[in-house]
Design a protein around this motif. Structure first.
Motif, PDB file in Angstrom:
ATOM      1  N   VAL A  54      61.573  62.140  33.204  1.00 11.52           N
ATOM      2  CA  VAL A  54      61.335  63.508  32.759  1.00 11.52           C
ATOM      3  C   VAL A  54      62.696  64.144  32.502  1.00 11.52           C
ATOM      4  O   VAL A  54      63.582  64.116  33.366  1.00 11.52           O
ATOM      5  CB  VAL A  54      60.567  64.334  33.813  1.00 11.52           C
ATOM      6  N   PHE A  55      62.860  64.694  31.312  1.00 17.58           N
ATOM      7  CA  PHE A  55      64.093  65.378  30.946  1.00 17.58           C
ATOM      8  C   PHE A  55      63.796  66.860  30.718  1.00 17.58           C
ATOM      9  O   PHE A  55      62.683  67.225  30.316  1.00 17.58           O
ATOM     10  CB  PHE A  55      64.706  64.757  29.690  1.00 17.58           C
ATOM     11  N   PHE A  56      64.792  67.689  30.953  1.00 14.54           N
ATOM     12  CA  PHE A  56      64.601  69.134  30.853  1.00 14.54           C
ATOM     13  C   PHE A  56      65.586  69.715  29.842  1.00 14.54           C
ATOM     14  O   PHE A  56      66.732  69.261  29.726  1.00 14.54           O
ATOM     15  CB  PHE A  56      64.797  69.797  32.221  1.00 14.54           C
ATOM     16  N   ALA A  57      65.119  70.717  29.119  1.00 15.64           N
ATOM     17  CA  ALA A  57      65.957  71.350  28.103  1.00 15.64           C
ATOM     18  C   ALA A  57      65.481  72.782  27.883  1.00 15.64           C
ATOM     19  O   ALA A  57      64.393  73.175  28.328  1.00 15.64           O
ATOM     20  CB  ALA A  57      65.905  70.558  26.793  1.00 15.64           C
ATOM     21  N   ASP A  58      66.294  73.552  27.192  1.00 11.51           N
ATOM     22  CA  ASP A  58      65.960  74.939  26.859  1.00 11.51           C
ATOM     23  C   ASP A  58      66.243  75.182  25.385  1.00 11.51           C
ATOM     24  O   ASP A  58      67.135  74.560  24.796  1.00 11.51           O
ATOM     25  CB  ASP A  58      66.805  75.923  27.690  1.00 11.51           C
ATOM     26  N   LEU A  59      65.497  76.110  24.805  1.00  7.32           N
ATOM     27  CA  LEU A  59      65.772  76.562  23.446  1.00  7.32           C
ATOM     28  C   LEU A  59      66.645  77.804  23.535  1.00  7.32           C
ATOM     29  O   LEU A  59      66.202  78.848  24.016  1.00  7.32           O
ATOM     30  CB  LEU A  59      64.466  76.865  22.701  1.00  7.32           C
ATOM     31  N   GLN A  60      67.884  77.669  23.103  1.00  5.02           N
ATOM     32  CA  GLN A  60      68.854  78.738  23.246  1.00  5.02           C
ATOM     33  C   GLN A  60      69.054  79.467  21.917  1.00  5.02           C
ATOM     34  O   GLN A  60      69.399  78.839  20.911  1.00  5.02           O
ATOM     35  CB  GLN A  60      70.202  78.175  23.719  1.00  5.02           C
ATOM     36  N   PRO A  61      68.849  80.798  21.894  1.00  7.10           N
ATOM     37  CA  PRO A  61      69.177  81.564  20.690  1.00  7.10           C
ATOM     38  C   PRO A  61      70.664  81.425  20.368  1.00  7.10           C
ATOM     39  O   PRO A  61      71.508  81.403  21.261  1.00  7.10           O
ATOM     40  CB  PRO A  61      68.823  83.003  21.080  1.00  7.10           C
ATOM     41  N   ASP A  88      56.838  57.320  26.860  1.00 11.40           N
ATOM     42  CA  ASP A  88      57.979  56.667  27.507  1.00 11.40           C
ATOM     43  C   ASP A  88      58.831  57.663  28.271  1.00 11.40           C
ATOM     44  O   ASP A  88      59.561  57.288  29.181  1.00 11.40           O
ATOM     45  CB  ASP A  88      58.839  55.966  26.456  1.00 11.40           C
ATOM     46  N   ALA A  89      58.744  58.939  27.872  1.00 14.98           N
ATOM     47  CA  ALA A  89      59.473  59.998  28.564  1.00 14.98           C
ATOM     48  C   ALA A  89      58.853  61.336  28.200  1.00 14.98           C
ATOM     49  O   ALA A  89      58.233  61.482  27.142  1.00 14.98           O
ATOM     50  CB  ALA A  89      60.951  59.996  28.191  1.00 14.98           C
ATOM     51  N   CYS A  90      59.000  62.298  29.092  1.00 13.87           N
ATOM     52  CA  CYS A  90      58.562  63.665  28.832  1.00 13.87           C
ATOM     53  C   CYS A  90      59.779  64.579  28.751  1.00 13.87           C
ATOM     54  O   CYS A  90      60.765  64.377  29.462  1.00 13.87           O
ATOM     55  CB  CYS A  90      57.629  64.166  29.939  1.00 13.87           C
ATOM     56  N   ILE A  91      59.682  65.572  27.882  1.00 13.93           N
ATOM     57  CA  ILE A  91      60.742  66.576  27.759  1.00 13.93           C
ATOM     58  C   ILE A  91      60.113  67.930  28.043  1.00 13.93           C
ATOM     59  O   ILE A  91      59.230  68.387  27.305  1.00 13.93           O
ATOM     60  CB  ILE A  91      61.376  66.555  26.362  1.00 13.93           C
ATOM     61  N   LEU A  92      60.533  68.560  29.140  1.00 12.76           N
ATOM     62  CA  LEU A  92      60.008  69.866  29.560  1.00 12.76           C
ATOM     63  C   LEU A  92      60.947  70.961  29.082  1.00 12.76           C
ATOM     64  O   LEU A  92      62.149  70.915  29.355  1.00 12.76           O
ATOM     65  CB  LEU A  92      59.869  69.921  31.077  1.00 12.76           C
ATOM     66  N   LEU A  93      60.405  71.928  28.377  1.00  7.79           N
ATOM     67  CA  LEU A  93      61.212  73.020  27.842  1.00  7.79           C
ATOM     68  C   LEU A  93      60.975  74.307  28.621  1.00  7.79           C
ATOM     69  O   LEU A  93      59.837  74.653  28.944  1.00  7.79           O
ATOM     70  CB  LEU A  93      60.877  73.270  26.368  1.00  7.79           C
ATOM     71  N   GLY A  94      62.073  75.011  28.931  1.00  3.13           N
ATOM     72  CA  GLY A  94      61.969  76.350  29.472  1.00  3.13           C
ATOM     73  C   GLY A  94      61.935  76.458  30.980  1.00  3.13           C
ATOM     74  O   GLY A  94      61.468  77.466  31.513  1.00  3.13           O
ATOM     75  N   ILE A  95      62.429  75.448  31.704  1.00  2.00           N
ATOM     76  CA  ILE A  95      62.452  75.503  33.167  1.00  2.00           C
ATOM     77  C   ILE A  95      63.894  75.684  33.632  1.00  2.00           C
ATOM     78  O   ILE A  95      64.764  74.862  33.331  1.00  2.00           O
ATOM     79  CB  ILE A  95      61.851  74.237  33.793  1.00  2.00           C
ATOM     80  N   THR A 116      67.178  86.436  10.809  1.00  2.00           N
ATOM     81  CA  THR A 116      66.543  85.369  11.581  1.00  2.00           C
ATOM     82  C   THR A 116      67.286  85.176  12.898  1.00  2.00           C
ATOM     83  O   THR A 116      68.458  85.534  13.027  1.00  2.00           O
ATOM     84  CB  THR A 116      66.539  84.034  10.811  1.00  2.00           C
ATOM     85  N   LEU A 117      66.577  84.593  13.846  1.00  2.00           N
ATOM     86  CA  LEU A 117      67.181  84.254  15.135  1.00  2.00           C
ATOM     87  C   LEU A 117      67.110  82.735  15.305  1.00  2.00           C
ATOM     88  O   LEU A 117      66.107  82.204  15.778  1.00  2.00           O
ATOM     89  CB  LEU A 117      66.454  84.955  16.280  1.00  2.00           C
ATOM     90  N   PRO A 118      68.160  82.025  14.903  1.00  2.00           N
ATOM     91  CA  PRO A 118      68.155  80.567  15.058  1.00  2.00           C
ATOM     92  C   PRO A 118      68.147  80.184  16.544  1.00  2.00           C
ATOM     93  O   PRO A 118      68.705  80.889  17.387  1.00  2.00           O
ATOM     94  CB  PRO A 118      69.455  80.128  14.383  1.00  2.00           C
ATOM     95  N   VAL A 119      67.529  79.054  16.842  1.00  2.00           N
ATOM     96  CA  VAL A 119      67.564  78.506  18.193  1.00  2.00           C
ATOM     97  C   VAL A 119      67.990  77.047  18.112  1.00  2.00           C
ATOM     98  O   VAL A 119      67.780  76.380  17.101  1.00  2.00           O
ATOM     99  CB  VAL A 119      66.194  78.611  18.906  1.00  2.00           C
ATOM    100  N   ALA A 120      68.613  76.571  19.160  1.00  2.00           N
ATOM    101  CA  ALA A 120      69.021  75.173  19.251  1.00  2.00           C
ATOM    102  C   ALA A 120      68.699  74.660  20.645  1.00  2.00           C
ATOM    103  O   ALA A 120      68.696  75.418  21.620  1.00  2.00           O
ATOM    104  CB  ALA A 120      70.513  75.021  18.958  1.00  2.00           C
ATOM    105  N   LEU A 121      68.421  73.384  20.713  1.00  2.00           N
ATOM    106  CA  LEU A 121      68.069  72.777  21.998  1.00  2.00           C
ATOM    107  C   LEU A 121      69.325  72.532  22.820  1.00  2.00           C
ATOM    108  O   LEU A 121      70.329  72.019  22.314  1.00  2.00           O
ATOM    109  CB  LEU A 121      67.339  71.459  21.780  1.00  2.00           C
ATOM    110  N   GLN A 122      69.264  72.885  24.097  1.00  2.00           N
ATOM    111  CA  GLN A 122      70.349  72.600  25.031  1.00  2.00           C
ATOM    112  C   GLN A 122      69.792  71.766  26.172  1.00  2.00           C
ATOM    113  O   GLN A 122      68.927  72.211  26.928  1.00  2.00           O
ATOM    114  CB  GLN A 122      70.960  73.891  25.578  1.00  2.00           C
TER     115      GLN A 122
END
Length: 330
Positions: A215-222, A186-193, A305-311
């Motif tokens: 299409v939605f875009f997001a990044d994994l942020q430390p 139903d939707a795509c989520i592209l990470l890292g663009i 550890t290096l936690p990451v969260a989606l932005q």
């Protein structure tokens, strides 16, 4: 606990003997989906999946979606298979009682944000979640599992890794061909663009497979990275070198790095090797949050550890999309 073959994401051709196995794997998977009658639950089921083996960022996406659902007035529960754990479930994850050997590593991370159920049989897990008060169910993985009806399916794609060599397992990293999987998304989520040109390139690539949905875009942020001195890094994830790249991008001095297979259960010999490397470089050990829950308790507190969260690049857009889709299911 397999190690990712180099040819999956490289230019080398897969061994010829794997192509017939890939054909068989794909046909059997398609036949299973065609012949299975899914269970229909009483609350919306959202699937956060992918079409590649190993990690693509599904768990951070599932956590981020749970926060949006909570803000929209739903009470989300997670549902996962609990890969690597021995409990078949359905079982409600209790971090104070369960370890990764019982329920796997990802459920321990999910349970920090919302109730999480582990169940090998997804339909039974959904029933348990409903009886446990879930207002919506978020499946972490399970896109290819036909046993439970999904009201909304997201495909998570790591833009850097993409679809690898384009071959189905075991000849490549794909669980199914993109043109087949994208039909059910139903939707795509592209990470890292980061830039619009790359985003447009990916939109066109997906359209070439016949995909027309959002299409939605997001990044994994430390989160709050701070690095003093040298570090010995290690990770047992789908693409462990990505963790090293993240460390170096954040400014860490990585004196040595140890890659391990995905979901790897660290042994005493591994810990000795890591500690010896740390002493040799006068460095601290650092790993991912997912790896940390698989470490022996005696060493866990001494490993950074290096936690990451989606932005989200446009959180309002994904929120409006979820709100619109969930209103149609209620």
């Amino acid at each position: 606990m397999r190690k990712t073959p180099a040819f999956w994401y490289g230019t080398a051709a897969p061994p010829p003997g794997l192509k017939p196995l890939a054909w068989l794997y794909d046909r059997l998977s398609r036949l299973r989906r065609a012949l299975t009658s899914p269970h229909h639950g009483t609350v919306p089921v959202l699937c956060i999946g992918n079409i590649t083996m190993g990690g693509s960022g599904k768990t951070p996406v599932a956590i981020a979606v749970s926060h949006i659902l909570h803000d929209l007035g739903f009470l989300p529960h997670f549902l996962t298979r609990g890969y690597g754990g021995r409990l078949k479930g359905p079982v409600l994850v209790k971090p104070a009682q369960h370890g990764f050997r019982e329920i796997g590593d990802e459920p321990l991370l999910l349970a920090r944000h919302a109730p999480c159920w582990v169940a090998r049989k997804r339909a039974a897990g959904a029933v348990a979640a409903e009886e446990g008060g879930a207002g919506a169910i978020i499946m972490d993985d399970g896109f290819q599992n036909p046993s439970l009806h999904k009201n909304l399916s997201f495909l998570v794609i790591d833009a850097a890794a993409g679809f690898g060599n384009g071959a189905v397992f075991p000849a490549g990293p794909l669980r199914e061909l993109p043109q087949n999987g994208l039909k059910r998304a139903d939707a795509c989520i592209l990470l890292g663009i980061k830039d619009e040109n790359s985003r447009e390139d990916w939109r066109q690539k997906l359209q070439q497979y016949g995909y027309q949905n959002p299409v939605f875009f997001a990044d994994l942020q430390p989160q709050n990275p701070s690095f003093d001195g040298a570090f010995v890094g290690f990770a047992g994830i789908g693409l462990p070198q990505k963790f090293r790249e993240t460390l170096e991008t954040c400014g860490a001095d990585v004196a040595e790095f140890f890659p391990f297979p995905d979901h790897y259960a660290y042994r005493r010999e591994d810990i000795k090797t890591l500690l010896a490397a740390a002493r040799r470089h006068n460095a601290a050990l650092i790993t991912t949050e997912k790896d940390a829950v698989r470490l022996p308790a005696k060493i866990r507190e001494s490993v950074k550890t290096l936690p990451v969260a989606l932005q989200w690049q446009d959180e309002q857009a994904i929120t409006a999309f979820l709100k619109s889709k969930l209103q149609k299911t209620s």
